[in-house]
Write a protein that holds these residues in place. Structure first.
Motif, PDB file in Angstrom:
ATOM      1  N   VAL A 142       6.462   3.990   6.422  1.00 34.88           N
ATOM      2  CA  VAL A 142       7.899   4.114   6.180  1.00 34.88           C
ATOM      3  C   VAL A 142       8.150   4.770   4.832  1.00 34.88           C
ATOM      4  O   VAL A 142       7.308   4.713   3.928  1.00 34.88           O
ATOM      5  CB  VAL A 142       8.605   2.739   6.232  1.00 34.88           C
ATOM      6  N   GLU A 143       9.320   5.367   4.702  1.00 37.01           N
ATOM      7  CA  GLU A 143       9.727   6.016   3.456  1.00 37.01           C
ATOM      8  C   GLU A 143      10.806   5.178   2.788  1.00 37.01           C
ATOM      9  O   GLU A 143      11.789   4.792   3.414  1.00 37.01           O
ATOM     10  CB  GLU A 143      10.270   7.417   3.742  1.00 37.01           C
ATOM     11  N   VAL A 144      10.613   4.881   1.512  1.00 36.26           N
ATOM     12  CA  VAL A 144      11.543   4.032   0.768  1.00 36.26           C
ATOM     13  C   VAL A 144      12.879   4.745   0.572  1.00 36.26           C
ATOM     14  O   VAL A 144      12.918   5.890   0.125  1.00 36.26           O
ATOM     15  CB  VAL A 144      10.941   3.644  -0.608  1.00 36.26           C
ATOM     16  N   GLU A 187       3.941  -8.157   8.779  1.00 33.46           N
ATOM     17  CA  GLU A 187       4.285  -8.135   7.362  1.00 33.46           C
ATOM     18  C   GLU A 187       5.790  -7.942   7.190  1.00 33.46           C
ATOM     19  O   GLU A 187       6.452  -7.284   7.989  1.00 33.46           O
ATOM     20  CB  GLU A 187       3.544  -7.003   6.635  1.00 33.46           C
ATOM     21  N   LEU A 188       6.313  -8.521   6.107  1.00 32.19           N
ATOM     22  CA  LEU A 188       7.725  -8.394   5.774  1.00 32.19           C
ATOM     23  C   LEU A 188       7.957  -7.063   5.061  1.00 32.19           C
ATOM     24  O   LEU A 188       7.163  -6.663   4.219  1.00 32.19           O
ATOM     25  CB  LEU A 188       8.133  -9.548   4.859  1.00 32.19           C
ATOM     26  N   ILE A 189       9.028  -6.393   5.406  1.00 29.58           N
ATOM     27  CA  ILE A 189       9.358  -5.106   4.789  1.00 29.58           C
ATOM     28  C   ILE A 189      10.186  -5.384   3.531  1.00 29.58           C
ATOM     29  O   ILE A 189      11.283  -5.938   3.610  1.00 29.58           O
ATOM     30  CB  ILE A 189      10.131  -4.217   5.780  1.00 29.58           C
ATOM     31  N   ILE A 229       3.116  -0.618   6.293  1.00 28.75           N
ATOM     32  CA  ILE A 229       3.502  -1.981   6.659  1.00 28.75           C
ATOM     33  C   ILE A 229       2.617  -2.406   7.824  1.00 28.75           C
ATOM     34  O   ILE A 229       2.631  -1.773   8.883  1.00 28.75           O
ATOM     35  CB  ILE A 229       4.990  -2.059   7.070  1.00 28.75           C
ATOM     36  N   ARG A 230       1.865  -3.467   7.636  1.00 29.36           N
ATOM     37  CA  ARG A 230       0.972  -3.934   8.690  1.00 29.36           C
ATOM     38  C   ARG A 230       1.690  -4.892   9.633  1.00 29.36           C
ATOM     39  O   ARG A 230       2.788  -5.359   9.356  1.00 29.36           O
ATOM     40  CB  ARG A 230      -0.261  -4.612   8.073  1.00 29.36           C
ATOM     41  N   THR A 242       0.852  -1.196   0.000  1.00 29.60           N
ATOM     42  CA  THR A 242       0.000   0.000   0.000  1.00 29.60           C
ATOM     43  C   THR A 242       0.882   1.238   0.000  1.00 29.60           C
ATOM     44  O   THR A 242       1.639   1.472   0.947  1.00 29.60           O
ATOM     45  CB  THR A 242      -0.904   0.016   1.242  1.00 29.60           C
ATOM     46  N   ARG A 243       0.803   2.035  -1.073  1.00 28.57           N
ATOM     47  CA  ARG A 243       1.577   3.273  -1.163  1.00 28.57           C
ATOM     48  C   ARG A 243       0.689   4.449  -0.764  1.00 28.57           C
ATOM     49  O   ARG A 243      -0.477   4.526  -1.177  1.00 28.57           O
ATOM     50  CB  ARG A 243       2.116   3.472  -2.575  1.00 28.57           C
TER      51      ARG A 243
END
Length: 800
Positions: free
Chosen positions: A383-385, A335-337, A331-332, A303-304
């Motif tokens: 989080v920010e990529v 869940e894997l990042i 990120i729920r 989800t972005r």
């Protein structure tokens, strides 16, 4: 204690009751309602434990609303029907198959479903007009059969199945049967008018049947022999190709010039048995995935979060590959990042065991970096990529040259080691015999020369290894040890160094040991502690809750939780604090925590009580296993954890075991490479993606898994965790396999010597060849089958 009517799990004191039946959770109750409302409640008569509890989190499969992603997952799509093949790890019994294949009764949009039980997959045909893919997946989740969808599913290629060997075997078998039938009158020299009149037709028919056998079925042996000679190697296919060539040419010569019936029966039988051995060797556990990389574990979509100045408002589901630096994603929990990122919002408690092997979750503060492969364990994160998925820390492991080279292909098995000597010996014997007969009777030279090459064709020799290793492959599979290829067994026989990962390999991923230090808790305090732990989602809290004796659950008047610190609860004017030492004992003078320990501290009514110390439980078999393996192998333990468990391991393991801690994935790979440079043949046994480089570099890489169908990185074999203690038994069996192959070679030599007696003396008739050549093949197959079974039973008795 009551049991859940749907899944059979034990119900807690707050069990749900519906229709006079007990359910452990609302999910099981929902499944029962779905089944009973569709007249499918006889499902519960099929198995004592037919289902499992639905545990899918809300929003987990939202990415399936993105049509671009769903297009990549579907095998076929039209206006009338869509087809998708889904991996469902929870398939475990006939009841599961029954429910999944009756999905059409639960929703009219599902046309049909077919389960592949060995692969644990279901292929579903559905109408996209009546049910979307997202709705279909949620239907499966509500039934308790959550699919496993990963990044690798989005870029999977069409699966190519090579059936050429089966076709070649079929042609050879058909020709062999017909040629044998046509040869019977010649065997028994039947003197009958019509048979005598048509024997020439029979011979030409046998010649016709042999042509596709030689030029199609046996083509692989000629190609392999040519490549071997081109490389200066006399592999086993060289004498086989030579024998087939001589058989065909001499037989054709006899038919063309009406000199006899030839050896077409021996020729077709030889090729048939050789291909049968190759087919048996190829048979392996194809339903297991031995070649997984990070794509098999990462989510396909996320989800972005879009800002107000962008075209799309709020949130959208996008492919992981489309994430770019600066994008913000959600990120729920659990869940894997998928990318290296920076924490923007939320409380991050990251489990890096998947990447580093370190078992203790790490608290991340806002603005700090989170590495790809970490799993969030404490709620929703934003989080920010920082880097795209291809450039993240974890994927750098796959840039190592070890993943671009096949280190296994250079292995030369026992059969090829002796084939060079065998070929030289046979050629020498045939030449010497021809020279001798030149001075005795020159007309016999060609007959004797070709007879030696025919009868010495190493069919039995070529069958010994495939059938021995193939039988052992089946025995290993019955013992829950699944090998990618049969020649892994030969490699195991040469192993002299075994390297173990610690977390998840020597320790169980499902069990923990807990000890309590401090003031004893009253029954009231124990009950309050259990109620508080039950309300928390922290992994340590959940682990402790599962381990502790279940007291009466209380209703909490107040509950708060600070991520990374602990939780506080109040019930009936009694308060409790559970968590880190500084959080729990901030107003006390209790002793500080020791380093390198996983602890949960307790205080009640502002009085510090003590702490629970949690340790991973080591597999009970490791002490005996290490003592057994240490007799003839060097043993090593590598761990991504700190050395807090060193003292415990030193008590459990032999003094000769070498241990290294704080090992990163690259360190493990280099460690294996160093051992190999020292001349060691190395087996690596690990469990996580962080072990992938070391597993690939090692001579034999084995993954130990609690679930053989899901989390297993690239490897040579998958070992079910329940048979961890049998590793020494598997080594013994592999060595027995070597001995059986050598004994089979002796039997083959015995048959060749008998045949050579007929060939050198010029008495090799078609009927003698037709008896000796198949008899040698059949006896070798029988011997290897019986010998491997006896070896397996003897070793199993020793273990017991």
């Amino acid at each position: 204690m009551k049991s859940c009517y749907h899944c059979g799990e034990a119900c807690k004191s707050d069990a749900l009751v519906f229709d006079n039946k007990d359910f452990c959770c609302n999910g099981c109750k929902t499944v029962y309602e779905i089944l009973s409302s569709n007249d499918l409640d006889y499902y519960y008569q099929l198995d004592d434990r037919p289902g499992i509890s639905p545990k899918t989190q809300s929003g987990k499969f939202d990415f399936l609303r993105n049509e671009e992603i769903t297009e990549k997952l579907l095998e076929f799509k039209s206006e009338q029907v869509c087809i998708i093949n889904l991996l469902i790890p929870e398939i475990h019994c006939s009841s599961c198959i029954w429910v999944l294949e009756h999905l059409s009764k639960l929703h009219s949009g599902v046309k049909n479903a077919q389960v592949n039980f060995p692969e644990k997959t279901v292929r579903i045909h559905f109408s996209s007009e009546k049910i979307s893919l997202h709705q279909l997946i949620m239907l499966l989740c509500n039934l308790g059969y959550e699919p496993y969808i990963s990044l690798s599913d989005g870029d999977k290629k069409e699966r190519k199945i090579d059936r050429s060997l089966i076709y070649k075997l079929g042609v050879a078998g058909f020709a062999f049967g017909n040629v044998m039938f046509l040869s019977f009158p010649e065997y028994f020299e039947v003197k009958e008018f019509w048979l005598d009149q048509f024997k020439y037709v029979f011979r030409w028919l046998m010649f016709a049947f042999s042509i596709p056998v030689v030029f199609y079925s046996a083509s692989g042996y000629f190609v392999s022999a040519f490549k071997g000679l081109k490389s200066g190697i006399l592999n086993i296919d060289v004498p086989i190709a030579l024998g087939i060539t001589v058989l065909f040419i001499r037989s054709a010569f006899e038919v063309f010039f009406d000199l006899g019936t030839g050896f077409f029966d021996s020729l077709t039988g030889l090729v048939f048995f050789l291909l049968l051995g190759r087919f048996f060797q190829q048979k392996t556990y194809s339903y297991l995935s031995f070649e997984r990389d990070y794509k098999s574990y990462f989510p396909i979509g996320v989800t972005r979060i879009n800002h107000p100045n962008t075209e799309n408002q709020n949130e959208e589901q996008v492919e992981v590959y489309k994430l770019r630096k600066g994008d913000e994603i959600l990120i729920r929990n659990n869940e894997l990042i998928p990318v290296d990122a920076k924490l923007v919002d939320g409380e991050a408690l990251i489990d890096y065991s998947f990447v580093t092997g370190e078992a203790i979750p790490v608290t991340i503060n806002k603005g700090e970096k989170i590495y790809a492969g970490g799993k969030q364990t404490a709620g929703l994160l934003q989080v920010e990529v920082i880097k795209a998925v291809e450039q993240s820390y974890l994927t750098q492991l796959w840039n190592n040259e070890v993943f671009d080279k096949d280190f296994k292909s250079s292995f030369q098995d026992l059969t090829n080691k002796i084939s060079g000597y065998f070929t030289k010996a046979i050629l020498s014997i045939s030449i010497i015999a021809a020279i001798v007969w030149y001075f005795i009777d020159s007309s016999m030279v060609a007959q004797v020369f070709t007879a030696v090459l025919i009868i010495a064709c190493p069919c039995a020799l070529a069958l010994a290894a495939p059938f021995t290793l193939g039988n052992l492959l089946r025995v290993f599979g019955q013992q829950k040890f699944y090998l990618k290829e049969a020649n892994i067994i030969e490699k195991m026989a040469d192993i002299d160094a075994v390297v173990f990962d610690k977390t998840g390999t020597l320790t169980s991923t499902k069990k923990n040991l807990v000890t309590y230090e401090g003031i004893s808790l009253s029954e009231e305090e124990k009950s309050l502690l259990n109620s508080t732990l039950r309300a928390s989602n922290h992994p340590l809290s959940r682990s402790l809750y599962e381990i502790l004796e279940q007291n009466d659950i209380k209703t909490l008047d107040h509950f708060t939780e600070e991520v990374g610190k602990g939780m506080e609860a109040v019930s009936n004017q009694n308060s409790i604090k559970v968590g880190a030492f500084k959080y729990v004992a901030e107003n006390t003078e209790a002793a500080s925590d020791q380093l390198n320990q996983t602890t949960v501290h307790i205080s009640t009514n502002n009085l510090y009580k003590g702490r629970y110390i949690l340790k991973n439980e080591y597999r009970k078999e490791i002490k005996e296993l290490f003592l057994e393996l240490g007799k003839d192998k060097d043993l090593f333990v590598l761990s991504g954890d700190n050395d807090g468990e060193r003292a415990t391991l030193e008590k459990l393991l032999p003094l000769s075991t070498k241990m290294s801690f704080n090992q990163k994935p690259q360190d493990k790979l280099q460690f294996i490479k160093k051992l190999q440079q020292e001349g060691k043949s190395v087996m690596m046994i690990g469990d996580g993606l962080n072990d992938a480089g070391a597993l690939k570099q090692s001579d034999v890489g084995i993954v130990i898994s609690e679930n053989i169908n899901v989390f297993s990185p690239a490897c040579d074999a998958i070992l079910d965790a329940s048979v961890f203690g049998k590793i020494s038994q598997f080594f013994s069996l592999s060595k027995s396999g070597h001995r059986i192959i050598k004994m089979s070679f002796l039997f083959s030599l015995f048959y060749n010597l008998i045949g050579l007696g007929f060939a050198i003396t010029g008495h090799l008739s078609p009927i003698v060849a037709a008896i000796l050549m198949p008899l040698s093949s059949i006896s070798i197959v029988a011997f290897t089958t019986i010998a491997t079974q006896i070896s397996a039973k003897n070793i199993q008795k020793k273990q017991e």
